[in-house]
Design a protein around this motif. Sequence first.
Motif, PDB file in Angstrom:
ATOM      1  N   GLN A  59       0.868  -1.173   0.000  1.00 40.15           N
ATOM      2  CA  GLN A  59       0.000   0.000   0.000  1.00 40.15           C
ATOM      3  C   GLN A  59       0.907   1.226   0.000  1.00 40.15           C
ATOM      4  O   GLN A  59       1.535   1.547   1.003  1.00 40.15           O
ATOM      5  CB  GLN A  59      -0.913   0.021   1.214  1.00 40.15           C
ATOM      6  N   ASN A  60       0.969   1.885  -1.141  1.00 38.25           N
ATOM      7  CA  ASN A  60       1.888   3.013  -1.295  1.00 38.25           C
ATOM      8  C   ASN A  60       1.188   4.365  -1.340  1.00 38.25           C
ATOM      9  O   ASN A  60       1.860   5.395  -1.262  1.00 38.25           O
ATOM     10  CB  ASN A  60       2.704   2.841  -2.581  1.00 38.25           C
ATOM     11  N   TRP A  61      -0.146   4.347  -1.472  1.00 34.91           N
ATOM     12  CA  TRP A  61      -0.839   5.617  -1.646  1.00 34.91           C
ATOM     13  C   TRP A  61      -2.282   5.527  -1.186  1.00 34.91           C
ATOM     14  O   TRP A  61      -3.004   4.604  -1.542  1.00 34.91           O
ATOM     15  CB  TRP A  61      -0.811   6.034  -3.111  1.00 34.91           C
ATOM     16  N   SER A  62      -2.702   6.497  -0.379  1.00 41.18           N
ATOM     17  CA  SER A  62      -4.120   6.609  -0.023  1.00 41.18           C
ATOM     18  C   SER A  62      -4.535   8.053   0.156  1.00 41.18           C
ATOM     19  O   SER A  62      -5.682   8.355   0.396  1.00 41.18           O
ATOM     20  CB  SER A  62      -4.430   5.830   1.267  1.00 41.18           C
ATOM     21  N   ASN A  98       2.925  -1.370   4.332  1.00 44.54           N
ATOM     22  CA  ASN A  98       2.561   0.016   4.048  1.00 44.54           C
ATOM     23  C   ASN A  98       3.823   0.852   3.859  1.00 44.54           C
ATOM     24  O   ASN A  98       4.603   1.038   4.794  1.00 44.54           O
ATOM     25  CB  ASN A  98       1.715   0.593   5.191  1.00 44.54           C
ATOM     26  N   GLU A 100       3.608   4.031   2.434  1.00 41.10           N
ATOM     27  CA  GLU A 100       3.096   5.351   2.040  1.00 41.10           C
ATOM     28  C   GLU A 100       4.070   6.476   2.389  1.00 41.10           C
ATOM     29  O   GLU A 100       4.263   7.397   1.593  1.00 41.10           O
ATOM     30  CB  GLU A 100       1.740   5.613   2.705  1.00 41.10           C
ATOM     31  N   TRP A 104       5.761   8.953  -0.280  1.00 42.62           N
ATOM     32  CA  TRP A 104       5.554  10.402  -0.198  1.00 42.62           C
ATOM     33  C   TRP A 104       6.888  11.150  -0.236  1.00 42.62           C
ATOM     34  O   TRP A 104       7.046  12.121  -0.982  1.00 42.62           O
ATOM     35  CB  TRP A 104       4.790  10.739   1.084  1.00 42.62           C
TER      36      TRP A 104
END
Length: 415
Positions: A59-62, A98, A100, A104
Amino acid sequence: MLARYLGLLARRGTAPYKPQRLPAKFDNVIVAMSSGVDSSVAAALFAGEFPNTRGIYMQNWSESQSLDDPGKEPCYEKDWKDVNRVAEHLNITVDKVNFEQDYWIDVFEPMLKGYSEGSTPNPDIGCNKFVKFGKLREYLDEKYGVNNYWLVTGHYARVMQEVESRQSFHLLKSIYKPKDQSYYLSQIDPAVLSSLLLPIGHLTKPEVRDLAKYVGLPTAAKPDSQGICFVNNSQHGKFKNFLKHYLPSLPGNIITIDPESGSKTPWGKHDGLWSYTIGQKVGLSMPQGDPNYQGSWFVSEKLKGTNEIVIVRGRDNAALYKDTIRIKSFASMCSKEDTIKALQDTSALTLQFRSLQDPIQIKSCTLRDPATGTAEDLDITIELASTQRAVAPGQSCCLYIGDRVLGSGPISCVK
């Protein structure tokens, strides 16, 4: 059928390279699963033959969900559910990590900085370099031990070993050129190649779809993803509108420059140098009654010092075509010595500054201060055999020797 395809991979050699390597029976095989059909088939190919196969979902982006419909299920949650459905179907376990924060810091913020300065960066290349084949490898090294696992992904590219060498592994284009993704992998650390498996690069898209149906994968009919992940997840759709949420408005003039006098004429305003790309059509109201202004107008240049965007008339205007590219930080996928040797024989080299574009012939390469620098920071000026439209600073320029990736780097300037 799956065993037959694994055997096919092991036979599809390309001179001067050996056929695709395969793990030993009980090796650790980690498949990066994105929920798409390509990574699902990659998992299926190994799950039935290698007992220690397991999946991993990044999960790299939310962040973009804050811009989306609050009542809509986040895209990453849907993807995670699809990955679990595939893993359950294949009877393998799957982990979720994760990254994220890493995405970023290492990908998204540099992209915003590039756009704010008027360049055209490629976040997908940065994601592969820093996250998918950077942070993920660090995570797997710590969990399984360095050199104690194989990483499998669903990219359309190949990793091949030279017949005459036990050490030299190279990144090659996919055999199925319409889906080739080697351009996006052109800045990953070459040290990962010796334990990286890209089985999908040896197959065609129709073969992948047929395999998915044969195995009964839940994602067999899932459409291919399009565009950059965080724009896909945004309800706003267009990239320019997406950037407005992250970059401040810095209005400036959209101008024409008289070729003889050099005088500037403003015709409108822009929100910032990031709001247009080189070669893009500009929807300004020009005086169509004047034959000098009839037709469509396109961005030819961005003047950072004065915050102005220059436009020219006609899609094929000569000002839109350039034949010289400079890459100040070219990262090679082989040694510095081998890179210098490759740059000396331009007849074997081609270039791409966009994925899937036709290979561009090179007239000459000049390496600045070849005695200094390493294979990761070479300064190269390239003269093209023919002018090319809409080459923009910030774009990644990838050099190939046939199907083999020599390396790539961001374009610093064009002329």
